[in-house]
Design a protein around this motif. Structure first.
Motif, PDB file in Angstrom:
ATOM      1  N   GLN A  99     -14.991  12.629 -62.051  1.00 39.40           N
ATOM      2  CA  GLN A  99     -14.080  11.894 -61.324  1.00 39.40           C
ATOM      3  C   GLN A  99     -12.767  11.968 -61.705  1.00 39.40           C
ATOM      4  O   GLN A  99     -11.866  12.260 -60.633  1.00 39.40           O
ATOM      5  N   TYR A 146     -14.349  16.074 -57.115  1.00 38.74           N
ATOM      6  CA  TYR A 146     -15.571  16.825 -56.393  1.00 38.74           C
ATOM      7  C   TYR A 146     -14.869  17.895 -55.299  1.00 38.74           C
ATOM      8  O   TYR A 146     -14.048  17.416 -54.833  1.00 38.74           O
ATOM      9  N   PRO A 147     -15.655  18.964 -55.190  1.00 40.63           N
ATOM     10  CA  PRO A 147     -16.717  19.334 -55.873  1.00 40.63           C
ATOM     11  C   PRO A 147     -16.656  19.845 -57.413  1.00 40.63           C
ATOM     12  O   PRO A 147     -15.730  20.506 -57.499  1.00 40.63           O
ATOM     13  N   GLU A 184     -21.718  17.925 -55.001  1.00 39.32           N
ATOM     14  CA  GLU A 184     -20.519  17.638 -54.179  1.00 39.32           C
ATOM     15  C   GLU A 184     -20.138  16.155 -54.215  1.00 39.32           C
ATOM     16  O   GLU A 184     -19.183  15.991 -53.759  1.00 39.32           O
ATOM     17  N   LYS A 185     -21.171  15.243 -54.955  1.00 39.41           N
ATOM     18  CA  LYS A 185     -20.789  13.835 -54.669  1.00 39.41           C
ATOM     19  C   LYS A 185     -21.427  13.275 -55.970  1.00 39.41           C
ATOM     20  O   LYS A 185     -22.334  13.619 -56.525  1.00 39.41           O
ATOM     21  N   GLU A 186     -20.841  11.973 -56.220  1.00 40.59           N
ATOM     22  CA  GLU A 186     -21.239  11.416 -57.740  1.00 40.59           C
ATOM     23  C   GLU A 186     -22.761  11.077 -57.374  1.00 40.59           C
ATOM     24  O   GLU A 186     -23.529  11.007 -58.577  1.00 40.59           O
ATOM     25  N   ASP A 240     -24.922  12.674 -56.758  1.00 37.61           N
ATOM     26  CA  ASP A 240     -26.065  13.518 -56.896  1.00 37.61           C
ATOM     27  C   ASP A 240     -26.006  14.269 -58.454  1.00 37.61           C
ATOM     28  O   ASP A 240     -26.488  14.777 -59.112  1.00 37.61           O
TER      29      ASP A 240
END
Length: 652
Positions: A152, A156-157, A175-177, A179
């Motif tokens: 955070q 990202y990424p 790519e995102k939290e 995942d």
């Protein structure tokens, strides 16, 4: 102090073991191979002067057993051990155990591996030395919340990386939290399986970088030099596919700056032997330290070709206590070299590794500027337990374009079948206009997906015509073994009132074709020396066509196709006993089963996680439905084609 080495054990397998033994033998050394149970007849075991069975199949049962390897060295009378790359090559405990056993490790001291072998420790060291780093977290706290907060903060990424190894194992782009948790757990499992250490780091994923690395060498006398650089930007799954030296477009000033930084890093930790310092290079010419590999690299042949040096011979001489054979100002840079890695994998199916038997394997012919490093021969098996690289093809030229064209010709001359490979994919990369212009970065493959990946399509009428002609012309000349003089013993014999013709029912993959081939269809067509030659309308074309029993291997558009005659009886039996369900795409081990009977699943849901070739592969639901049955369990070894899960539902 000069040390004697007359017998060398290679603690590895495949092409690197064969390559190390080739140099060792040229220097008059006795070579010792170790092998797993499944590698008992592998090429590296066959070529060694002495071979010793470690037992087991998986790396953890064989090539990762340091005690057994050291015991094998002592039993064979070896004074030294070469670790190759992968496996224990960057394991400090292994290096120290070899030293404690009174043997010589052809690599750096354990202290250097500890300092640089861990990506986290190496980044901390580089930060102290003032080398620019990519923003990230490299600490000891390994819980999910720490990584979530770090990602955070970084933004990202992000890229998750195993601290103890390389080769794309234990590496995931997130790519995102949403995942992150699943990716972290999967990367940790891969790292544990490949390197025996699940520790991870996370860093900012730099967009459109080039991957440029510096080859360094150091001796015990305080000398350390760099042998130019390599560009390794063409990658898939964060693993290199194409490497070249020198890096296109690098100025002398930038080469010197990166080289001197790499040398300072090595000297700071008392480095000895071969090593590679890897950098990310952006379009502005700024470079960022990534990691240091404390071993010989897969791509070392391109450095050898532009410098005219044998780096394995350098390793052996340094291990004996000798000085480096060159000073920095004596390092040559002659011409250009490009290497490609030939893998058993399916590029059109997310590079899924392949297993099976190499029914056909013929390497390109030798010649000026041509080199092939391989560890297999025709008839060998590709196992699910190890990395799927088959061989490396390397071309040298006086300039980059000459090397590129020469390597394209080598790929065209390579014939391989029995397992899926990336052979045609490699040719498409080298032939791509962007590669020819040296427009390189780590996103090259993703950016040129449309041109590099061929969508499945039905075979053309031209293909089937070629297949039929090759099949007919490759048929045995006599059909009666009891009386070869009989007029019925030759498929070209006399026929009253009608021309010669063949009625063929051929199959290629999932496709079948019934073909009536008449004598007129063979006009201007001949098969000689495994080449199908067509001379029609003043144009001459040639295709590789190799017949082995009931299989014909036909090359068209750079790809080898396996063609067979359809067995009507077997076809009828298969139709009478159909099989359903999701099957294993290769031999491997079940890591996780994520569903249970009667569970509802959506299209794309992960049902089973399979581990093969030291990588994890997700088996996903092709459509929404209900799980009817599960035919596998965690920890179980499964075979290619085995039904794992059966689901019902709307497949539309």
């Amino acid at each position: 102090m000069t040390r004697s080495i007359d017998t060398l054990l290679v603690a590895n397998r495949g092409e690197i073991a064969c390559r190390v033994m080739r140099t060792a033998k040229s220097l008059g050394l006795t070579t010792v191979a170790v092998h797993s149970a499944v590698d008992a007849n592998a090429r590296h075991a066959r070529e060694a002067d002495i071979k010793i069975n470690l037992g087991g199949a998986k790396p953890a049962e064989s090539y990762l057993l340091a005690d057994k390897i050291i015991a094998a060295a002592k039993a064979a009378g070896a004074q030294a051990i070469h670790p190759g790359y992968g496996f224990l090559s960057e394991n400090a405990s292994f290096a120290q155990a070899i030293a404690d056993a009174g043997l010589i490790f052809l690599g750096p001291p354990a202290s250097a591996i500890i300092a640089m072998g861990s990506k986290s420790a190496a980044k901390a060291l580089m930060e102290t030395a003032g080398v620019p780093l990519v923003p990230g977290y490299h600490g000891d706290n390994q819980d999910y919340e720490t990584f979530r907060e770090a990602a955070q903060r970084i933004g990202y990424p992000v890229l998750l990386k195993a601290t103890a190894g390389g080769g794309g194992k234990g590496m995931k782009v997130v790519e995102k939290e949403a995942d992150l948790k699943q990716a972290l757990e999967s990367a940790q499992r891969e790292a544990q399986s490949s390197f025996g250490d699940p520790k991870m780091l996370v860093e900012k994923y730099v967009l459109k970088p080039r991957h440029v690395e510096i080859q360094i060498f150091a001796d015990e006398h305080g000398n350390c030099i760099y042998l130019n650089e390599r560009d390794c930007s063409i990658q898939r799954r964060h693993q290199k596919v194409v490497e070249e030296a020198p890096a296109p477009g690098l100025t002398l000033e930038l080469r010197q700056a990166m080289g001197e930084s790499a040398v300072r890093a090595a000297q700071a930790i008392g480095y000895v032997g071969a090593g590679t310092v890897e950098f990310l290079l952006d379009a502005r010419g700024e470079f960022f330290f990534m990691e240091m590999n404390t071993r010989l690299q897969v791509e070392h042949p391109v450095t050898e070709l532009i410098t005219g040096q044998d780096l394995v011979a350098w390793q052996i001489r340094i291990a004996r206590g000798e000085k480096l054979p060159l000073t920095q100002d004596q390092v040559p840079l002659n011409g250009h070299a490009i290497e490609v890695r030939l893998y058993a994998e399916d590029p059109d199916n997310d590079f899924l590794p392949a297993t099976g038997t190499l029914d056909l394997y013929r390497e390109a012919s030798a010649g000026e500027g041509r080199r092939i490093d391989s560890g297999i021969e025709q008839g060998d098996s590709i196992s699910p337990f190890y990395d799927p690289m088959i061989s490396k093809l390397i071309a040298w030229g006086s300039n980059r374009e000459e090397a590129r064209q020469r390597l394209l010709a080598m790929l065209a001359d390579t014939q391989i079948a029995g397992v899926r490979t990336n052979l045609a994919f490699l040719s498409r990369i080298l032939a791509h206009p962007a590669f020819a212009k040296a427009e390189l970065d780590t996103g090259f493959i993703e950016r040129h997906t449309e041109q590099l990946f061929v969508k499945p399509s039905t075979q053309s009428a031209h293909f089937w015509k070629l297949a039929a002609a090759a099949w007919a012309l490759s048929e045995p000349k006599t059909t009666r073994q009891d009386d070869p003089n009989s007029p019925w013993a030759n498929n070209c014999g006399l026929r009253i009132a009608q021309p010669r013709r063949f009625l063929l029912h051929l199959a290629c993959g999932e496709e079948q074709q019934k073909i009536t081939l008449r004598e007129a269809d063979l006009a201007g067509v001949c098969l000689t020396n495994d080449r199908l030659i067509l001379e029609q309308h003043g144009q001459r074309t040639s295709h590789s066509a190799i017949r082995q029993g009931n299989t014909l291997y036909l090359e068209l558009d750079g790809q080898i196709h396996s063609i067979s005659a359809v067995d009507s009886i077997a076809l009828a039996e298969a139709a009478a006993h159909p099989q359903g369900g999701l099957t294993a795409p290769m031999n491997g081990s079940i890591v996780r089963v994520l569903v249970s009977p009667e569970q509802q699943v959506a299209e794309g849901d992960v049902l089973v996680v399979l581990e093969a070739m030291k990588m994890e592969h997700s088996i996903r639901a092709p459509h929404a439905g209900t799980v009817q049955a599960i035919f596998c369990s965690e920890g179980e070894m499964v075979s290619d084609g085995m039904v794992l899960v059966e689901i019902t539902g709307d497949a539309a």
